[in-house]
Motif scaffolding. Structure first.
Motif, short mmCIF file in Angstrom:
data_model
loop_
_atom_site.label_atom_id
_atom_site.label_comp_id
_atom_site.label_asym_id
_atom_site.label_seq_id
_atom_site.Cartn_x
_atom_site.Cartn_y
_atom_site.Cartn_z
N ALA A 32 0.83 -1.21 0.00
CA ALA A 32 0.00 0.00 0.00
C ALA A 32 0.87 1.26 0.00
CB ALA A 32 -0.92 -0.02 1.22
N ASP A 46 -7.89 1.94 -0.59
CA ASP A 46 -8.53 1.46 0.63
C ASP A 46 -7.80 0.20 1.10
OD1 ASP A 46 -12.14 1.44 1.13
OD2 ASP A 46 -10.54 2.77 1.81
N ASP A 47 -7.33 0.20 2.34
CA ASP A 47 -6.57 -0.95 2.83
C ASP A 47 -7.37 -2.25 2.74
OD1 ASP A 47 -5.10 1.05 5.47
OD2 ASP A 47 -4.55 0.80 3.36
N GLY A 48 -8.64 -2.14 3.08
CA GLY A 48 -9.49 -3.33 3.03
C GLY A 48 -9.56 -3.89 1.62
#
Lengths: 118, 306
Positions: A32, A46-48
Motif C-alpha cells: 500500500a 482502501d486498505d481493506g
C-alpha cells in the motif's frame, strides 16, 4: 486522493499490486505504501480493498504468500508474484497501455502540422 | 490408507479456525503499522488507532473475503494432496502385487467372486422384489391358494369348484379371477402352425390386476358367453413379432387351432403374470367345466383377488 470505487479501478488494482511485487516479496502494508509513493500520492487504495484483492489473487494463483517477521517484530504475511502472476501482469499491462493510448487519442488529438510552401 | 493419506484428510478439517486466526493476525499487523505511521505524523495514540481503522475501510468484509478465499484455496490444495498420496499408495500396492503374483491371486479372486455373486443376487432381487408390480393398486392384488385340511398341504392351486364358491359368496374382493394354462396353435399362411402359450381367464381376472389393453379393448361380459365364437387378447410381444405391430389388429380374425378367432386387443408388455403368455382367451365356468376341472386338480387353476 482517488477513491477506488469503479470496476475499472479494481482491474487496475491487480496490475498495480503485481507490478509492485515484481522486484521482491512484500507484506500488505508495504504494498500500500509503495503504490502511494510511486504514484506521488495520487492513487491511494482502501486498505481493506487491497487485502481483499491480495487474497483473491492468491486464490487464483497469481501471488503466493509466506509468513515472516515484519518491522514491528510481529508476524506478517509476505506476498510474492508467481509465474502465472507475471504472465497476467504482462497481459494486463499491454491491455492497459493500449486502453490508455486510445483514451489519450481522444483527449489529446495530435496537432495538425503543415509546412507552408514558399 | 497410509499415514500420508490419513494425515491429508485430517489436515483439511483442522484448518478453518487456523485460517481465521491468520487473517486476523495479518490485518492486526497492518493496523499496527498504520497506527505507528499516523503517530509519527503527529496523531495521538487513540486518534491514530481510530484513523487507522477508518482508513482500513470495511474490516468485517475483508475478514470474510480473506477467510473464504483462503479456506477454498486450502481445501483445494488439501484434496490435491490427498489424491496425490492415494495415487502413490495405489502405485506401491500394484508394484507389490506384481512382485508376488500368488498373493495377488489370493487377494483378487475372492474379491471378483464376491462382486460377481453380489451383482447377480442384487439383479435378481431388483427384478423380483424391488421393482413395483405393473398393476394398478398393486398393494391390493393378492394370489389365493388352497390349503388341504386333511393332508395339511398348503399353497395348492385352486380348483374351479372352490373358486366359484369364493366368487359367489365372498365379500372381500372387488374383483376375483381364475387363470388356466393351456396351449394353442397359431395357423399361418406361410409355414407350419406356431405353438403359442395360452391362458384361459375368467371374467374377473384382468380387472383384478387392473390391466388395460394398449390397443383395442379388453374382455366384455358377452365374450364370456358360450357360442360367441373365439375371441382373444394377444400379448405385446406376439403383436410386435408376428403381426408387425399392426395398429389395425383389433377386429382382425386370425386362425387359432384351425378355427377363426377375433383379436379384441393387445395387452401391455409388462404383463408377465401368472407367466408370460401369447394369447389370452375367455373362460366360462359352466357346470361341465367345473366337473371336468375337479377331476384334474393339479396345475389347472390359479387365481387372484384384488
Amino acid at each position: 486522493m482517488i477513491e477506488p470505487t469503479t470496476q475499472l479501478l479494481r482491474g487496475t488494482l491487480h496490475v498495480l499490486i503485481l507490478k509492485t511485487l515484481t522486484p521482491e516479496p512484500l507484506h500488505g502494508y508495504a504494498i500500500a505504501t509503495r503504490i502511494a509513493e510511486r504514484t506521488g500520492g495520487v492513487v491511494s487504495i482502501d486498505d481493506g480493498a487491497l487485502y481483499q484483492a491480495l487474497h483473491r489473487m492468491q486464490e487464483r494463483g497469481w501471488v503466493d504468500s509466506e509468513w515472516g517477521h515484519g518491522e514491528t517484530g510481529k508476524r506478517a504475511r509476505f506476498y510474492s508474484i508467481t509465474d502465472e502472476g507475471l504472465r497476467r501482469l504482462h497481459l494486463e499491462t499491454a491491455s492497459w497501455v493500449r486502453y490508455a493510448e486510445a483514451v489519450m487519442k481522444v483527449l489529446n488529438p495530435p496537432a495538425a502540422v503543415g509546412g507552408l510552401t514558399r | 490408507m497410509t499415514k500420508g493419506t490419513r494425515r491429508s484428510f485430517r489436515h483439511i478439517f483442522r484448518r478453518a479456525h487456523e485460517i481465521r486466526r491468520e487473517v486476523d493476525e495479518e490485518i492486526a499487523f497492518h493496523l499496527e503499522m498504520r497506527r505507528r505511521q499516523l503517530e509519527a505524523e503527529g496523531y495521538g495514540a487513540e486518534e491514530a488507532r481510530r484513523e487507522a481503522l477508518r482508513q482500513f475501510g470495511d474490516l468485517e468484509g475483508t475478514r470474510a473475503v480473506g477467510f473464504d478465499s483462503d479456506y477454498r484455496r486450502e481445501r483445494r490444495m488439501a484434496w490435491k494432496e490427498v489424491l496425490r498420496e492415494c495415487r502413490q499408495d495405489v502405485r506401491v500396492a500394484l508394484r507389490q502385487l506384481v512382485r508376488r503374483p500368488a498373493f495377488a491371486a489370493i487377494a483378487v479372486i475372492p474379491l471378483a467372486l464376491g462382486i460377481g455373486a453380489n451383482t447377480a443376487i442384487f439383479s435378481a432381487a431388483d427384478h423380483v422384489l424391488l421393482r413395483p408390480l405393473p398393476y394398478r393398486e398393486a398393494q391390493r392384488v393378492v394370489t389365493l391358494w388352497e390349503t388341504d385340511g386333511a393332508t395339511g398341504e398348503r399353497k395348492r392351486e385352486v380348483s374351479p369348484g372352490n373358486f366359484v364358491d369364493w366368487r359367489d359368496r365372498s365379500q372381500s374382493f372387488s374383483a376375483i379371477g381364475l387363470a388356466q394354462p393351456s396351449g394353442i396353435d397359431l395357423v399361418l399362411e406361410d409355414g407350419p402352425p406356431q405353438p403359442l402359450s395360452l391362458w384361459r381367464v375368467t371374467e374377473g381376472f384382468l380387472p383384478a390386476l387392473g390391466v388395460q389393453p394398449v390397443v383395442g379393448r379388453g374382455f366384455l361380459p358377452e365374450d364370456f358367453r358360450r357360442g360367441e365364437g373365439m375371441r382373444a387378447l394377444i400379448s405385446h410381444q406376439l403383436w410386435r413379432e408376428r403381426f408387425g405391430g399392426d395398429p389395425a389388429i383389433a377386429g382382425r380374425t386370425i386362425q387359432l387351432d384351425f378355427k377363426p378367432a377375433m383379436v379384441l386387443g393387445v395387452l401391455p408388455p409388462e404383463l408377465e403374470y401368472p407367466e408370460r403368455a401369447d394369447v389370452w382367451a375367455p373362460k366360462c365356468l359352466g357346470t361341465l367345466g367345473i366337473r371336468s376341472c375337479r377331476t384334474a386338480r393339479r396345475r389347472t387353476c390359479r387365481w387372484w383377488r384384488g
